[in-house]
Scaffold this motif. Structure first.
Motif, PDB file in Angstrom:
ATOM      1  N   THR B  70       0.848  -1.189   0.000  1.00  0.00           N
ATOM      2  CA  THR B  70       0.000   0.000   0.000  1.00  0.00           C
ATOM      3  C   THR B  70       0.885   1.240   0.000  1.00  0.00           C
ATOM      4  O   THR B  70       2.106   1.146  -0.058  1.00  0.00           O
ATOM      5  CB  THR B  70      -0.884   0.031   1.253  1.00  0.00           C
ATOM      6  OG1 THR B  70      -0.016   0.180   2.382  1.00  0.00           O
ATOM      7  CG2 THR B  70      -1.677  -1.244   1.400  1.00  0.00           C
ATOM      8  N   SER B  71       0.243   2.397   0.092  1.00  0.00           N
ATOM      9  CA  SER B  71       1.038   3.641   0.131  1.00  0.00           C
ATOM     10  C   SER B  71       1.493   3.949   1.546  1.00  0.00           C
ATOM     11  O   SER B  71       1.959   5.052   1.808  1.00  0.00           O
ATOM     12  CB  SER B  71       0.201   4.808  -0.376  1.00  0.00           C
ATOM     13  OG  SER B  71      -0.296   4.535  -1.647  1.00  0.00           O
ATOM     14  N   TRP B  75       3.163   7.454   3.116  1.00  0.00           N
ATOM     15  CA  TRP B  75       2.494   8.318   4.099  1.00  0.00           C
ATOM     16  C   TRP B  75       3.370   8.516   5.323  1.00  0.00           C
ATOM     17  O   TRP B  75       3.429   9.617   5.871  1.00  0.00           O
ATOM     18  CB  TRP B  75       1.152   7.726   4.513  1.00  0.00           C
ATOM     19  CG  TRP B  75       0.184   7.560   3.387  1.00  0.00           C
ATOM     20  CD1 TRP B  75       0.188   8.239   2.201  1.00  0.00           C
ATOM     21  CD2 TRP B  75      -0.912   6.653   3.322  1.00  0.00           C
ATOM     22  NE1 TRP B  75      -0.845   7.814   1.416  1.00  0.00           N
ATOM     23  CE2 TRP B  75      -1.543   6.843   2.075  1.00  0.00           C
ATOM     24  CE3 TRP B  75      -1.444   5.716   4.199  1.00  0.00           C
ATOM     25  CZ2 TRP B  75      -2.661   6.116   1.685  1.00  0.00           C
ATOM     26  CZ3 TRP B  75      -2.561   4.987   3.827  1.00  0.00           C
ATOM     27  CH2 TRP B  75      -3.157   5.192   2.569  1.00  0.00           C
ATOM     28  N   ASN B 148      -2.121  20.962  -2.410  1.00  0.00           N
ATOM     29  CA  ASN B 148      -1.416  19.712  -2.687  1.00  0.00           C
ATOM     30  C   ASN B 148       0.095  19.859  -2.577  1.00  0.00           C
ATOM     31  O   ASN B 148       0.835  19.160  -3.256  1.00  0.00           O
ATOM     32  CB  ASN B 148      -1.787  19.170  -4.074  1.00  0.00           C
ATOM     33  CG  ASN B 148      -1.566  17.672  -4.141  1.00  0.00           C
ATOM     34  OD1 ASN B 148      -1.479  17.022  -3.103  1.00  0.00           O
ATOM     35  ND2 ASN B 148      -1.460  17.149  -5.336  1.00  0.00           N
ATOM     36  N   LYS B 226      -6.100  17.241   5.281  1.00  0.00           N
ATOM     37  CA  LYS B 226      -7.051  16.715   4.293  1.00  0.00           C
ATOM     38  C   LYS B 226      -7.360  17.745   3.211  1.00  0.00           C
ATOM     39  O   LYS B 226      -7.430  17.401   2.028  1.00  0.00           O
ATOM     40  CB  LYS B 226      -8.328  16.292   5.031  1.00  0.00           C
ATOM     41  CG  LYS B 226      -9.509  16.041   4.154  1.00  0.00           C
ATOM     42  CD  LYS B 226      -9.427  14.693   3.493  1.00  0.00           C
ATOM     43  CE  LYS B 226     -10.605  14.524   2.563  1.00  0.00           C
ATOM     44  NZ  LYS B 226     -10.520  13.383   1.715  1.00  0.00           N
ATOM     45  N   SER B 231      -3.601  14.770  -3.367  1.00  0.00           N
ATOM     46  CA  SER B 231      -3.306  13.528  -4.087  1.00  0.00           C
ATOM     47  C   SER B 231      -2.755  12.475  -3.125  1.00  0.00           C
ATOM     48  O   SER B 231      -2.079  12.792  -2.144  1.00  0.00           O
ATOM     49  CB  SER B 231      -2.311  13.783  -5.205  1.00  0.00           C
ATOM     50  OG  SER B 231      -1.039  14.017  -4.668  1.00  0.00           O
ATOM     51  N   GLU B 232      -3.060  11.219  -3.422  1.00  0.00           N
ATOM     52  CA  GLU B 232      -2.809  10.137  -2.463  1.00  0.00           C
ATOM     53  C   GLU B 232      -1.345  10.033  -2.058  1.00  0.00           C
ATOM     54  O   GLU B 232      -1.033   9.728  -0.911  1.00  0.00           O
ATOM     55  CB  GLU B 232      -3.294   8.805  -3.056  1.00  0.00           C
ATOM     56  CG  GLU B 232      -3.141   7.670  -2.073  1.00  0.00           C
ATOM     57  CD  GLU B 232      -3.819   6.396  -2.529  1.00  0.00           C
ATOM     58  OE1 GLU B 232      -4.700   6.471  -3.393  1.00  0.00           O
ATOM     59  OE2 GLU B 232      -3.459   5.335  -1.998  1.00  0.00           O
ATOM     60  N   ASP B 233      -0.415  10.293  -2.996  1.00  0.00           N
ATOM     61  CA  ASP B 233       0.995  10.142  -2.631  1.00  0.00           C
ATOM     62  C   ASP B 233       1.510  11.311  -1.812  1.00  0.00           C
ATOM     63  O   ASP B 233       2.666  11.322  -1.417  1.00  0.00           O
ATOM     64  CB  ASP B 233       1.865   9.930  -3.878  1.00  0.00           C
ATOM     65  CG  ASP B 233       1.649  11.034  -4.904  1.00  0.00           C
ATOM     66  OD1 ASP B 233       0.626  11.734  -4.789  1.00  0.00           O
ATOM     67  OD2 ASP B 233       2.482  11.192  -5.800  1.00  0.00           O
ATOM     68  N   TRP B 235      -0.458  12.322   0.914  1.00  0.00           N
ATOM     69  CA  TRP B 235      -1.201  12.261   2.173  1.00  0.00           C
ATOM     70  C   TRP B 235      -0.291  12.004   3.354  1.00  0.00           C
ATOM     71  O   TRP B 235       0.792  11.432   3.223  1.00  0.00           O
ATOM     72  CB  TRP B 235      -2.234  11.132   2.110  1.00  0.00           C
ATOM     73  CG  TRP B 235      -3.441  11.478   1.307  1.00  0.00           C
ATOM     74  CD1 TRP B 235      -3.789  12.713   0.847  1.00  0.00           C
ATOM     75  CD2 TRP B 235      -4.439  10.577   0.843  1.00  0.00           C
ATOM     76  NE1 TRP B 235      -4.960  12.634   0.143  1.00  0.00           N
ATOM     77  CE2 TRP B 235      -5.380  11.346   0.128  1.00  0.00           C
ATOM     78  CE3 TRP B 235      -4.650   9.206   0.981  1.00  0.00           C
ATOM     79  CZ2 TRP B 235      -6.506  10.784  -0.462  1.00  0.00           C
ATOM     80  CZ3 TRP B 235      -5.762   8.646   0.403  1.00  0.00           C
ATOM     81  CH2 TRP B 235      -6.687   9.424  -0.316  1.00  0.00           C
ATOM     82  N   GLY B 240      -4.492   9.211   5.164  1.00  0.00           N
ATOM     83  CA  GLY B 240      -4.468   7.928   4.485  1.00  0.00           C
ATOM     84  C   GLY B 240      -5.164   6.828   5.256  1.00  0.00           C
ATOM     85  O   GLY B 240      -5.986   6.096   4.707  1.00  0.00           O
ATOM     86  N   GLN B 243      -8.940   6.545   5.245  1.00  0.00           N
ATOM     87  CA  GLN B 243      -9.566   5.918   4.087  1.00  0.00           C
ATOM     88  C   GLN B 243      -9.720   4.410   4.276  1.00  0.00           C
ATOM     89  O   GLN B 243     -10.626   3.800   3.738  1.00  0.00           O
ATOM     90  CB  GLN B 243      -8.743   6.166   2.828  1.00  0.00           C
ATOM     91  CG  GLN B 243      -8.432   7.611   2.560  1.00  0.00           C
ATOM     92  CD  GLN B 243      -9.662   8.425   2.276  1.00  0.00           C
ATOM     93  OE1 GLN B 243     -10.559   7.976   1.573  1.00  0.00           O
ATOM     94  NE2 GLN B 243      -9.737   9.614   2.842  1.00  0.00           N
ATOM     95  N   TRP B 244      -8.803   3.808   5.034  1.00  0.00           N
ATOM     96  CA  TRP B 244      -8.840   2.359   5.181  1.00  0.00           C
ATOM     97  C   TRP B 244     -10.048   1.879   5.969  1.00  0.00           C
ATOM     98  O   TRP B 244     -10.568   0.809   5.719  1.00  0.00           O
ATOM     99  CB  TRP B 244      -7.571   1.887   5.898  1.00  0.00           C
ATOM    100  CG  TRP B 244      -6.390   1.840   4.988  1.00  0.00           C
ATOM    101  CD1 TRP B 244      -6.403   2.007   3.637  1.00  0.00           C
ATOM    102  CD2 TRP B 244      -5.038   1.620   5.360  1.00  0.00           C
ATOM    103  NE1 TRP B 244      -5.125   1.894   3.145  1.00  0.00           N
ATOM    104  CE2 TRP B 244      -4.274   1.651   4.181  1.00  0.00           C
ATOM    105  CE3 TRP B 244      -4.388   1.387   6.565  1.00  0.00           C
ATOM    106  CZ2 TRP B 244      -2.891   1.465   4.176  1.00  0.00           C
ATOM    107  CZ3 TRP B 244      -3.031   1.203   6.566  1.00  0.00           C
ATOM    108  CH2 TRP B 244      -2.282   1.245   5.383  1.00  0.00           C
TER     109      TRP B 244
END
Lengths: 534, 289
Positions: B70-71, B75, B148, B226, B231-233, B235, B240, B243-244
């Motif tokens: 995962t990322s 994070w 961002n 937030k 963008s996700e990379d 976070w 992050g 979201q899980w």
């Protein structure tokens, strides 16, 4: 007293002891020079790009800040400012200015449909109605690029004209008629093979529209294949003199209304694109008078106070009881006990809230499973149970803090006063009520106030635990029953998606600012009274 | 006779001390159970809520291994970067401001101290709409400081650095005798040398506390992170990991538990080792909850 001595300048500078050799080679000055050089360079870069984007406020602020930095650090005056400046700049820009800006937005209708100036609204309205006119002219075209920004260059009967989404077409040179421009001054021509093969680039090019001229009524150039450009002209016509937009298809005239910031037709229909205008106290009035908003907001406000007060009172009470019980030298291993008790406080708060979100799950949660014998209590779905649960979570998070604070305060109590009281025959309870508690409150009351203010705006716990849910039926902006004011503002603002209403959200923020300020002021006055106990 | 006395003494011990041990067990259970549960869930290979209720029924590191896909580690890096830089910046700004307030007497000193006290009462998070719109505008001019961008988020956090920390440090700076400065000044030290070479080494405990508090604040912030980091990379962990588990159906409980254990252990260790200083610091002003 030392003997009076006549100070005569030494003929030769005496050898200084090593400890006193403060003068180095002036590294500090070199570092200062480098840092200031960087700041000036970055500042000038920002000023230049603000100039080209015609953003005068940003230009002015940047110039003022850079100038102030140079004056402060290169003159001998204003010594304290040299130390205050870095923090002060950030404080002024990212806190004080932001508060002011919030107040400004609160008096506008900034939000979805009212997001820019009138000029931008006209552009948006005209783009929305843009059509390709049957049989309209096509131009040979090349795709060009500059600093990662894409543009289109056309050959207009021998004149090469280039532009991008932000800047209308301008003449840059000539080329043989009928050919796509092979080179364009100031731009790099993107090879056609790349336009054809790169999917992502293709999508960008197809979405690109380059205004034909400064007048939005002239339409724009677009391309489908990257080799020919077509003029799209708007079906709406903007008349700047009269301030009207006319729909040429059905003849409707939309008049610019400066009170609401939108284009309104005679029959009351509006164009979706508007601009933002000052609306006075409308946002504040809406909070109190709009029945669909006022009701849910009132319950949110009530819960905010209950949540903040409950969190402080319960966790303070728990912490105090634990501190009283374990502040007993006869209990062994108190050090380890203390470490175990403060673990919840040291565990990152957002993770605890997420953790409890899973633990309170009705179907699979460990709390129903282990402590309620597998019954399916709907902790997160029932308004009152959800409130109790989130209060439980916040108390779990913060009681160790009060345990620490109370333990510290108890150990600082004057032992002679307590001794005197017990010699005078005061019982345990009497001692606690008349001596321990008042003295304890003196030192902890200011902390209780800041803790209250913190809980009052504890977005993380509320949002992580249940995202403010369950939803209040019929409430706008999907407000929920565990929403506190700040999470309600988050929903209203629409920054997380959905329709945005920055004006209303900012108005609510201002109201919360006022509430927090008033509470703090009253509370601090009360604590000053408490201090007279001592 | 003597047995009766020991009985009375034992009864008194139970009444006054013994019960406290039982009470301690209850309190520790209350405090520690969720943490034990998350540790157990992180070791449970089933990785869902439903399978995680039997404590330590399995021992398996698959959740930890799955984090790599995962990322999560991106994070972690972002969080360390944002938190670390904000902590260092907060320390430098707070320390120099506290030094100025503590050592210099200048016009407007009282007023500035009072205004700082007032400003810090109003949380930055409440002005998130204005922050969002301001970054949107700045981003058009200087993209590195717009939405961002981690740098922009750090700047936003640093905006609160002065209000939150100056008083904490100001009190500590005042406890350092001014005679030290004066003697150095007589020996020819400049104010900058006094600050960097005399004062800073003497106030390191409070610097550590402020750094840790600033780091934890940045670590735990959700709302600003937030809205700024889209963008996700980019976070941070808070954005992050939310979201899980936010979606009950697709919840990745095992991943969350493993990630929480990894992220919390360093924070716990730091917190516990700096405990003495933090307690002093907390009671002087800063509050977490």
């Amino acid at each position: 007293m030392a003997q009076p001595q006549v100070l005569t300048p030494p003929s030769r500078p005496p050898r200084e002891s090593h400890a006193r050799s403060w003068r180095g080679i002036g590294w500090g000055f070199i570092v200062k020079l480098i840092v200031m050089g960087l700041i000036n360079a970055l500042g000038i870069m920002a000023i230049l790009s603000a100039f080209s984007a015609q953003s005068w406020i940003l230009l002015g602020v940047t110039a003022a800040l850079v100038l102030a930095a140079d004056v402060v650090y290169f003159t001998k005056r204003a010594l304290p400012l040299k130390y205050l400046m870095p923090g002060l700049v950030f404080l002024l820009v990212f806190q004080v200015f932001v508060f002011g800006y919030t107040a400004y937005i609160a008096f506008t209708n900034y939000g979805t449909g009212h997001a820019g100036s009138q000029e931008q609204a006209v552009d948006a309205a005209l783009i929305q109605g843009e059509r390709r006119i049957e049989g309209s002219e096509t131009y040979p075209l090349s795709v060009v690029e500059r600093f990662g920004e894409y543009g289109l260059a056309i050959n207009d009967d021998g004149d090469v004209r280039v532009g991008s989404a932000a800047s209308p077409l301008t003449d840059v040179g000539t080329a043989p008629a009928g050919q796509a421009p092979a080179s364009v001054d100031g731009w790099t021509v993107v090879p056609r093979t790349q336009v054809i093969t790169d999917q992502e680039l293709q999508a960008t090019i197809e979405a690109l529209r380059v205004p034909f001229s400064d007048d939005p009524n002239d339409g724009s150039i677009r391309t489908r294949d990257g080799s020919t450009g077509v003029l799209y002209t708007p079906t709406m016509v903007w008349d700047a003199e009269a301030g009207t937009i006319t729909d040429t298809v059905n003849g409707t005239v939309y008049t610019a209304d400066d009170a609401t910031g939108s284009f309104v037709a005679d029959d009351g229909t509006r164009l979706p694109a508007g601009w933002y205008v000052n609306v006075g106290f409308d946002n504040f009035l809406r909070v109190f008078t709009d029945p669909s908003l006022a009701g849910p907001l009132l319950s949110v406000t009530g819960w905010t106070f209950a949540f903040a007060a409950g969190s402080v009172v319960i966790s303070f009470g728990l912490g105090l009881v634990f501190a009283l019980v374990f502040n007993d030298p006869r209990v062994r291993a108190r050090k380890y006990l203390r470490t175990l008790i403060i673990l919840p406080y040291a565990f990152p708060a957002f993770m605890s809230a997420l953790l409890f979100r899973g633990m309170f799950n009705a179907e699979f949660g460990v709390i129903n499973d282990l402590f309620f014998f597998g019954s399916q209590i709907n902790w997160l779905g029932d308004p009152w149970l959800a409130k109790a649960a989130v209060l439980w979570v916040n108390v779990w998070l913060s009681f160790p803090y009060w345990f620490l604070v109370c333990t510290g305060a108890l150990q600082a109590l004057p032992s002679d006063t307590l001794e005197a009281a017990s010699i005078d025959g005061a019982g345990r309870w009497r001692q606690f009520r008349s001596i321990v508690l008042p003295l304890l409150l003196v030192s902890t009351a200011p902390l209780a106030i800041s803790s209250f203010a913190f809980s009052f705006n504890n977005f993380t716990v509320i949002y992580m635990f249940n995202a403010g849910g369950p939803a209040i039926p019929g409430a706008p902006y999907t407000l929920g029953s565990t929403d506190i004011l700040i999470s309600a503002i988050y929903r209203v603002s629409g920054v997380a998606g959905g329709a945005a209403d920055y004006g209303l959200a900012s108005a609510l923020s201002i109201i919360v600012f006022i509430v927090v300020g008033v509470i703090s002021a009253i509370a601090f006055r009360q604590t000053r009274k408490l201090e007279e106990f001592q | 006779m003597s047995t009766a006395r020991t009985r009375i003494r034992r009864r008194r011990w139970w009444l006054e001390v013994g019960w406290k041990y039982f009470f301690a067990v209850v309190v520790v259970f209350y405090a520690v159970f969720p943490l034990v549960y998350v540790l157990s869930a992180s070791l449970n290979p089933r990785g869902t809520l439903s399978g995680s209720n039997n404590l330590f029924s399995a021992f398996d590191l698959s959740n930890f291994a799955a984090l790599g896909a995962t990322s999560y580690w991106t994070w972690v890096g972002n969080t360390l970067l944002v938190g670390g830089v904000s902590a260092v910046g907060a320390v430098i700004m707070g320390a120099s401001a506290a030094y100025a307030f503590s050592r210099f007497r200048f016009r407007g000193r009282r007023v500035s101290l009072t205004s700082l006290l007032i400003v810090q009462m109003f949380p930055q998070a409440l002005a998130f709409v204005a922050i969002f719109l301001m970054l949107l505008a700045i981003g058009e001019i200087v993209p590195a400081l717009g939405l961002n961008s981690k740098l922009a988020l750090i700047c936003v956090y640093l905006g609160g650095a002065l209000g939150a920390n100056t008083f904490l440090m100001y009190g500590f700076f005042n406890t350092i005798p001014i005679e030290i400065d004066e003697s150095a000044k007589i020996d020819g030290a400049t104010h900058a040398q006094i600050f960097w070479r005399l004062i800073i080494p003497l106030v390191t405990p409070i610097l550590a506390v402020v750094a840790l508090l600033a780091f934890i604040t940045a670590f735990g912030d959700y709302i600003l992170a937030k809205i700024v980091l889209t963008s996700e990379d980019n976070w941070t962990l808070a954005v992050g990991m939310y979201q899980w588990v936010s979606n009950q159906l697709a919840s990745r409980w095992g991943l969350f538990a493993a990630g929480a254990v990894i992220a919390a252990i360093p924070v716990l260790a730091l917190f516990l080792s700096l405990q003495r200083f933090i307690v002093g610091g907390l009671t002087q002003g800063s509050v977490k909850g």
